[in-house]
Design an enzyme around this catalytic site. Structure first.
Site, PDB file in Angstrom:
ATOM      1  CG  HIS A 412      -0.492   0.535   2.456  1.00 27.02           C
ATOM      2  ND1 HIS A 412       0.677  -0.083   3.091  1.00 27.02           N
ATOM      3  CD2 HIS A 412      -1.266   1.339   3.512  1.00 27.02           C
ATOM      4  CE1 HIS A 412       0.875   0.735   4.015  1.00 27.02           C
ATOM      5  NE2 HIS A 412      -0.005   1.684   3.633  1.00 27.02           N
ATOM      6  N   GLY A 413       1.912   1.576   0.224  1.00 24.80           N
ATOM      7  CA  GLY A 413       2.828   2.437   0.398  1.00 24.80           C
ATOM      8  C   GLY A 413       4.358   2.216   0.825  1.00 24.80           C
TER       9      GLY A 413
END
Lengths: 489, 139
Positions: A412-413
């Site tokens: 996600h990041g």
């Protein structure tokens, strides 16, 4: 403070390397399934340098967990589940856990393409960032222009982004390119506390603080021309990326249900390795209530990001003096990365509905999946991965391996590696705003400490995180974007 | 004045170790720590007050629930607080009064958002020099 060391002993969990990108945590003690960690030799922070590894093992203790307790390469410590944690549970024998979703329910990212190229905003960046900073409420406890009545708020909680579009904040096509159409089924506002409702009334259309942001980015590199074309991306194009969630309403829902479930830990018929894993059987009254309340918060977040996009459109038009047509802002996609959902996956050769928890992980459906809009049926779902402040983002496409191996999930990041107080120490005496300006990024933030806490070196390098999921086949690189403007809370 | 609390590192969150000569002071200092981290506590005036009553299944649970309640006054009611008086308490109940004022964005500077007070590794202990508690805030 010698006494504190005991708290943060190095993890004593054993791991075995499976291949280039995967490590296994073999089941020991009460673990019902093994752990599976995606990472690489190069990864900053590495595997097993903090308690997150123990958390991967802890999640594997929960009843009804299917196949593995997963961790994505951006894994770091969370409470209960690690951030970057993914786990699927059987609908009958499995559980649902607020700690498997997180406080910021349906925190997520949306990417918006434009018809502009970098030359169209050259020399206007300061104006644009200042205008966005003025028009979009951000910062701790910030309030929006809307003060909803409780009745109207409940409509938002049931309808999500559809409420926003119905009320003039955007267009029906925005819903087509939002995960689940921007509305989660099964939302029941009556399951929310008065406190949660009260906190939600004034915060719709606000960015929030901490790692939330709105960034103006430029498409720097295309890796997959066919998919980039289908996603409406081209070199040098201006794209806006928004990272925000369900604000105080979501935090309150999580807090309320954690407190309720912690109270009942002793009544569960299985031992919990950590109180923060407090959970309830999916089939129980409490489990159903949490799901219904979480769905409300998820809908609130989708409405929130829809409002933020609407305001961004207006601010761009006004500041640049161009028409909506010339601006051509169009929603590429909106993904959630903190959520629990019911989805269908092949398990042991059969299609099976499961409750998938993604906490700091993104859905990444492959080409051909029925939940994708026609536009993306051939390409796979767009996956949006923001980097640390002022770095830019990656746009990936969901791939088949994610569907068969990780319940349609990817990273996600960037993933934090430095605590906030360490980051503040590391940035002592520096002007982070000027440093960012030297890198060609115009930044404005509400909180005086936000920029210090969010310095790029506090995060794992997003390039490395993305390389792992690309190599492992969980999602495929489509484009890399470079940040040129950023507003933060 | 004796140190009320110290901050320790935790990757994505903020750990706080709180000190007090007795349980009442410990809880009062815990509330102080929470607000001192979020705002500049020295410029908050005691214009309004709220009574607090909280229950817990033991001191750790009581500490977390107490701080959750105090945090809600900030997040839900928009109050900035600086004065925390514990009037009665045992291991399962706490009663007290907090004083402060409505947040004024022009005057009060907000340093950090605390999303939640977590149950993770919450600890309350009596040592030879008084009481110590540890709590992790989700920030």
């Amino acid at each position: 403070m010698a006494g504190l060391h005991g708290l943060f002993l190095m993890s004593e969990i054993k791991i075995e390397r499976l291949d280039e990108n995967r490590w296994i945590v073999p089941p020991t003690g009460g673990m019902r399934v093994p752990g599976m960690i995606y990472s690489s030799d190069k990864m900053t922070g590495g595997i097993g340098t903090d308690e997150s590894l123990k958390q991967v093992a802890n999640v594997a203790h929960l009843p009804g967990i299917i196949n593995y307790s997963f961790a994505m390469p951006d894994m770091h410590w969370g409470y209960g589940f690690p951030i970057g944690g993914v786990a699927a549970f059987d609908m009958k024998e499995g559980v649902i856990s607020p700690g498997g979703v997180g406080y910021d329910i349906n925190c997520g990212v949306r990417a918006i393409t434009t018809r502009l190229s970098s030359s169209d905003i050259k020399g206007r960046m300061d104006n644009l960032v200042t205008a966005l900073f003025r028009d979009i409420p951000s910062g701790v406890g910030s309030k929006g222009d809307l003060k909803l009545s409780i009745k109207e708020e409940k409509k938002v909680l049931r309808e999500g982004a559809r409420w926003a579009v119905k009320n003039g904040y955007g267009f029906p096509e925005d819903l087509v390119t939002t995960e689940d159409g921007g509305k989660m089924e099964g939302a029941e506002p009556e399951c929310l506390s008065e406190r949660a409702l009260e906190r939600g009334r004034a915060q719709l259309g606000t960015l929030g603080s901490g790692n939330h942001f709105l960034e103006i980015e430029i498409v720097e590199e295309i890796f997959d021309e066919k998919r980039a074309l289908a996603f409406g991306l081209e070199p040098d194009q201006v794209v806006v990326v928004i990272h925000s969630g369900s604000r105080g309403l979501g935090y309150q829902v999580c807090d309320d249900f954690l407190a309720r479930m912690v109270k009942h830990i002793n009544k569960l018929d299985f031992p919990l390795p950590d109180r923060q894993l407090a959970c309830a059987y999916l089939a129980s009254h409490e489990g159903k209530e949490y799901y219904a309340a979480m769905a409300c918060a998820a809908n609130y977040a989708w409405a929130n990001r829809q409002l933020l996009m609407h305001r961004t459109r207006q601010t761009f038009e006004k500041t640049l003096g161009i028409s909506p047509r010339e601006l051509g802002m169009s929603l590429l996609y909106d993904v959630s990365h903190n959520i629990a959902k019911f989805e269908e996956f092949p398990v042991e050769g059969k299609n099976r509905k499961v409750c998938i928890h993604r906490k700091g992980a993104t859905r990444a459906f492959p080409p051909g999946h029925y939940a994708l809009p026609d536009r993306y049926r051939a390409t796979g779902q767009p996956v949006l991965i923001p980097g640390d402040m002022g770095t830019g983002s990656y746009i990936l496409a969901g791939a088949e391996t994610a569907f068969t191996d990780t319940f349609g999930s990817t990273c996600h990041g960037a993933g934090r590696v430095m605590s906030r107080s360490k980051a503040i120490k590391a940035s002592k005496g520096r002007s982070i705003r000027s440093e960012m300006a030297e890198r060609g990024v115009c930044v404005m933030a509400t909180g005086k400490r936000t920029l210090l806490e969010e310095i790029p070196e506090a995060y794992k390098k997003v390039d490395e995180v993305v390389d792992v999921v690309h190599r492992a086949g969980l999602s495929k690189k489509v484009a890399r974007l470079r940040a040129v403007g950023c507003i933060k809370g | 004045m004796k140190q009320k609390y110290a901050v320790f590192d935790h990757t994505a969150d903020l750990g706080v170790e709180i000190y007090g000569k007795d349980e009442k002071e410990l809880f009062s200092n815990a509330a102080h720590a929470l607000f001192d981290i979020m705002t500049d506590i020295n410029i908050v005036y005691p214009k309004t007050e709220r009574d607090i009553r909280v229950e817990g299944s033991g001191l750790e649970d009581l500490m977390v629930n107490f701080l959750r309640e105090i945090l809600y006054l900030f997040n839900g009611e928009g109050l900035s607080l600086h004065n925390f008086l514990v009037s009665e308490m045992d291991s399962y109940h706490i009663k007290g009064t907090v004083r402060g004022e409505k947040i004024d964005p022009d005057r009060h500077c907000l340093n950090m958002e605390v999303k939640a007070v977590t149950y993770h590794r919450a600890e309350v202990k009596k040592g030879s020099h008084g009481w110590t508690a540890r709590v992790i805030f989700d920030v």
